[in-house]
Design an enzyme around this catalytic site. Structure first.
Site, PDB file in Angstrom:
ATOM      1  N   ASP A  91       0.842  -1.204   0.000  1.00 21.52           N
ATOM      2  CA  ASP A  91       0.000   0.000   0.000  1.00 21.52           C
ATOM      3  C   ASP A  91       0.875   1.250   0.000  1.00 21.52           C
ATOM      4  O   ASP A  91       0.370   2.378  -0.070  1.00 21.52           O
ATOM      5  CB  ASP A  91      -1.012  -0.009   1.144  1.00 21.52           C
ATOM      6  CG  ASP A  91      -0.368   0.009   2.508  1.00 21.52           C
ATOM      7  OD1 ASP A  91       0.870  -0.114   2.587  1.00 21.52           O
ATOM      8  OD2 ASP A  91      -1.109   0.149   3.509  1.00 21.52           O
ATOM      9  N   SER A  92       2.200   1.051   0.021  1.00 20.04           N
ATOM     10  CA  SER A  92       3.122   2.166  -0.265  1.00 20.04           C
ATOM     11  C   SER A  92       2.806   2.749  -1.642  1.00 20.04           C
ATOM     12  O   SER A  92       3.185   3.884  -1.946  1.00 20.04           O
ATOM     13  CB  SER A  92       4.581   1.691  -0.211  1.00 20.04           C
ATOM     14  OG  SER A  92       4.755   0.512  -0.969  1.00 20.04           O
ATOM     15  N   ASP A 139      -1.301  -6.123  -0.540  1.00 16.86           N
ATOM     16  CA  ASP A 139      -1.454  -5.459   0.768  1.00 16.86           C
ATOM     17  C   ASP A 139      -2.899  -5.029   0.967  1.00 16.86           C
ATOM     18  O   ASP A 139      -3.439  -4.263   0.154  1.00 16.86           O
ATOM     19  CB  ASP A 139      -0.560  -4.204   0.757  1.00 16.86           C
ATOM     20  CG  ASP A 139       0.211  -4.026   2.040  1.00 16.86           C
ATOM     21  OD1 ASP A 139      -0.018  -4.784   2.992  1.00 16.86           O
ATOM     22  OD2 ASP A 139       1.065  -3.114   2.065  1.00 16.86           O
ATOM     23  N   LYS A 147      -1.312  -9.365   2.694  1.00 21.44           N
ATOM     24  CA  LYS A 147      -0.579  -8.900   3.877  1.00 21.44           C
ATOM     25  C   LYS A 147      -1.483  -7.938   4.650  1.00 21.44           C
ATOM     26  O   LYS A 147      -2.234  -7.183   4.036  1.00 21.44           O
ATOM     27  CB  LYS A 147       0.709  -8.180   3.470  1.00 21.44           C
ATOM     28  CG  LYS A 147       1.505  -7.631   4.657  1.00 21.44           C
ATOM     29  CD  LYS A 147       2.892  -7.182   4.274  1.00 21.44           C
ATOM     30  CE  LYS A 147       2.984  -5.786   3.723  1.00 21.44           C
ATOM     31  NZ  LYS A 147       2.474  -4.737   4.624  1.00 21.44           N
ATOM     32  N   GLU A 154      -1.501  -5.391   8.441  1.00 25.89           N
ATOM     33  CA  GLU A 154      -0.608  -4.746   9.400  1.00 25.89           C
ATOM     34  C   GLU A 154      -1.067  -4.934  10.847  1.00 25.89           C
ATOM     35  O   GLU A 154      -2.249  -5.063  11.116  1.00 25.89           O
ATOM     36  CB  GLU A 154      -0.506  -3.236   9.099  1.00 25.89           C
ATOM     37  CG  GLU A 154       0.208  -2.939   7.802  1.00 25.89           C
ATOM     38  CD  GLU A 154       0.545  -1.464   7.617  1.00 25.89           C
ATOM     39  OE1 GLU A 154       0.284  -0.641   8.523  1.00 25.89           O
ATOM     40  OE2 GLU A 154       1.077  -1.134   6.535  1.00 25.89           O
ATOM     41  N   GLU A 181       9.293  -4.199  10.221  1.00 19.82           N
ATOM     42  CA  GLU A 181       9.688  -2.907   9.650  1.00 19.82           C
ATOM     43  C   GLU A 181      10.212  -1.962  10.732  1.00 19.82           C
ATOM     44  O   GLU A 181       9.537  -1.717  11.752  1.00 19.82           O
ATOM     45  CB  GLU A 181       8.496  -2.243   8.922  1.00 19.82           C
ATOM     46  CG  GLU A 181       8.861  -0.869   8.361  1.00 19.82           C
ATOM     47  CD  GLU A 181       7.879  -0.328   7.328  1.00 19.82           C
ATOM     48  OE1 GLU A 181       6.966  -1.055   6.906  1.00 19.82           O
ATOM     49  OE2 GLU A 181       8.062   0.851   6.941  1.00 19.82           O
TER      50      GLU A 181
HETATM   51  O1  KIV Z   1       3.559  -1.118   1.586  1.00 24.29           O
HETATM   52  C1  KIV Z   1       4.715  -1.559   1.530  1.00 24.29           C
HETATM   53  O2  KIV Z   1       5.470  -1.304   0.581  1.00 24.29           O
HETATM   54  C2  KIV Z   1       5.175  -2.393   2.631  1.00 24.29           C
HETATM   55  C3  KIV Z   1       6.609  -2.789   2.658  1.00 24.29           C
HETATM   56  C4  KIV Z   1       7.462  -1.650   3.031  1.00 24.29           C
HETATM   57  C5  KIV Z   1       6.847  -3.971   3.512  1.00 24.29           C
HETATM   58  O3  KIV Z   1       4.408  -2.725   3.484  1.00 24.29           O
END
Ligand code: KIV
Length: 299
Positions: A59-60, A98, A128, A130, A197
């Site tokens: 989600d970056s 994510d 994924k 969080e 992280e």
């Molecule tokens: O969103 C993302 O890119 C991440 C990574 C930094 C692990 O969660």
């Protein structure tokens, strides 16, 4: 998972697709695991050709490709479009999508329904999410629905405000202990892997013997089983300051700006297009065309 067709690159031909047992085997053998983020088809092709083990549509994306000022606003639909594009460019790495903020936290049902969309609509192999705490039950529900889950502890950007900002986590004994409890709870919930992280390397080192699942670090030191970096950070595409844990392997932004500027200069100076960039027409056809245009003009 059906095999997407549009992957090029000789190096991908011999490699076997990454699976959860192969990932676990890499940990057992002590082979470092490589994960990179990707957000589009060409990025996925680059990851494929480079031979990484896992690709995360993080989600970056919210910040690095969609221009939001945090990961919070990105929607499920936006993430699904990016995941589907990445899927089309991948053959061998395991694809992890994510789950964005607000798409899984409320109930187990919400978490399972969102995870199912990532698998059914975008072709993700895993998702994924969080945090520990209430995310542990969500992770377990998704795993029980048959979808592999990667956990993520330490600095969790979706809740950075509650953590006091984008800063390293687990730097007091109490905080490190809480982080350890979260990591172990996510493992017990059935997560096939965890992301650590921005936590002290010594805390990660202490935790590693206690974790049976592969741990991928980003700013967590070298004791973990693998490393992940954000595509745009490692290639130097983004602007601004990168976090301490980023290593830049290229400076593509400067090269991209230079290339676009050179194009603009060429257009403005009449140097582009040159003869080799244009199409020809048979002289007789051209003569016929000119005659036809003249007739139209005269009418
Ligand atoms: O969103 C993302 O890119 C991440 C990574 C930094 C692990 O969660």
């Amino acid at each position: 998972m059906s095999t997407p067709p549009a992957v090029t690159g000789a190096s991908s031909i011999e490699r076997l697709p990454m699976t959860l047992p192969r990932l676990a085997e890499k940990k057992r053998l002590g082979e470092p695991i490589v994960m990179v983020t990707a957000y589009d088809f060409p990025g996925a092709q680059v990851a494929e050709e480079a031979g990484v083990d896992l690709v995360l549509v993080g989600d970056s994306a919210a910040q690095v490709v969609l221009g939001y000022d945090s990961t919070v606003p990105v929607s499920v639909d936006e993430m699904l479009m990016l995941c589907a594009a990445v899927r089309r460019g991948l053959r061998t790495p395991l694809l992890v999508g994510d789950l964005p903020f607000g798409s899984y936290e409320a109930t187990d049902e919400q978490a399972v329904a969102t995870a199912q969309r990532f698998v059914k609509q975008a072709g993700c192999d895993a998702v994924k999410l969080e945090r520990g705490g209430s995310s542990v039950a969500r992770a377990q529900a998704i795993v029980e629905a048959g979808i592999p889950v990667m956990g993520h502890v330490g600095l969790t950007p979706q809740t950075a405000t509650a953590l006091g900002g984008y800063r390293a986590q687990g730097r007091t004994a109490d905080r490190a202990l809480r982080l350890a409890q979260d990591a172990l709870a996510l493992q017990d919930a059935g997560c096939f892997s965890l992301v650590f992280e921005a936590i002290p390397a010594a805390v990660a080192t202490e935790l590693m013997p206690r974790l049976a699942v592969p741990v991928i670090g980003i700013g967590a030191g070298g004791a973990v089983d693998g490393q992940v970096l954000v595509f745009h950070d490692l290639l130097g595409i983004g602007d601004g300051m990168a976090p301490r844990f980023v290593k830049r392997y290229a400076g593509l932004r400067a090269e991209m700006v230079g290339a676009v500027r050179a194009f603009a200069d060429d257009v403005r100076a009449g140097r582009f297009p040159a003869a080799e960039h244009t199409y020809s027409i048979d002289p007789e056809e051209l003569a016929g065309f000119r005659a036809g245009v003249a007739e139209v003009d005269a009418a």
